[in-house]
Write a protein that holds these residues in place. Structure first.
Motif, short mmCIF file in Angstrom:
data_model
loop_
_atom_site.label_atom_id
_atom_site.label_comp_id
_atom_site.label_asym_id
_atom_site.label_seq_id
_atom_site.Cartn_x
_atom_site.Cartn_y
_atom_site.Cartn_z
N MET A 1 0.85 -1.17 0.00
CA MET A 1 0.00 0.00 0.00
C MET A 1 0.90 1.24 0.00
N LYS A 2 0.59 2.17 -0.87
CA LYS A 2 1.32 3.43 -0.93
C LYS A 2 0.82 4.36 0.17
N ASN A 3 1.66 5.32 0.55
CA ASN A 3 1.22 6.28 1.58
C ASN A 3 1.99 7.58 1.50
N LYS A 4 1.44 8.58 2.15
CA LYS A 4 2.04 9.92 2.20
C LYS A 4 2.53 10.25 3.61
N ILE B 1 6.28 1.44 7.70
CA ILE B 1 5.11 1.97 6.99
C ILE B 1 5.57 2.97 5.93
N GLU B 2 6.46 3.87 6.30
CA GLU B 2 6.94 4.87 5.35
C GLU B 2 7.64 4.24 4.15
N LYS B 3 8.38 3.17 4.38
CA LYS B 3 9.09 2.48 3.30
C LYS B 3 8.20 1.49 2.56
N GLU B 4 6.93 1.45 2.94
CA GLU B 4 5.92 0.59 2.32
C GLU B 4 6.28 -0.90 2.42
N LYS B 5 6.95 -1.26 3.51
CA LYS B 5 7.28 -2.65 3.79
C LYS B 5 6.23 -3.28 4.69
N PHE B 6 5.36 -2.44 5.25
CA PHE B 6 4.38 -2.88 6.24
C PHE B 6 3.15 -2.01 6.10
N ASP B 7 1.98 -2.64 6.07
CA ASP B 7 0.72 -1.89 6.07
C ASP B 7 0.25 -1.73 7.51
N PRO B 8 -0.19 -0.54 7.87
CA PRO B 8 -0.62 -0.32 9.25
C PRO B 8 -1.90 -1.09 9.56
N SER B 9 -2.08 -1.41 10.83
CA SER B 9 -3.34 -2.00 11.26
C SER B 9 -4.41 -0.93 11.11
N LEU B 10 -5.65 -1.33 11.09
CA LEU B 10 -6.74 -0.37 10.96
C LEU B 10 -6.75 0.63 12.12
#
Length: 65
Positions: free
Chosen positions: A1-4, A33-42
């Protein structure tokens, strides 16, 4: 998942450690999360969304490759 997340964090002058402390996760979690190696929990995504006063989909988005 991509993120800002990295951009939002920088715009608000938070270090990874600051953000981690505020939302109750480890600095390593923020880094992943920033490196898009892990998606955050809800719950984590909701805490981030609330902190930055943005809808979740404005921070996290799916981009097909």
């Amino acid at each position: 998942m991509k993120n800002k997340l990295k951009v939002l964090r920088a715009e608000n002058s938070y270090t990874q450690e600051d953000l981690a402390d505020i939302i109750g996760v480890s600095r390593q979690t923020i880094n992943a999360i920033e490196k898009e190696k892990f998606d955050p929990s809800l719950p984590t995504a909701f805490r981030i969304s609330k902190l930055f006063k943005l809808p979740i989909e404005a921070i996290f988005y799916f981009e097909e490759t």
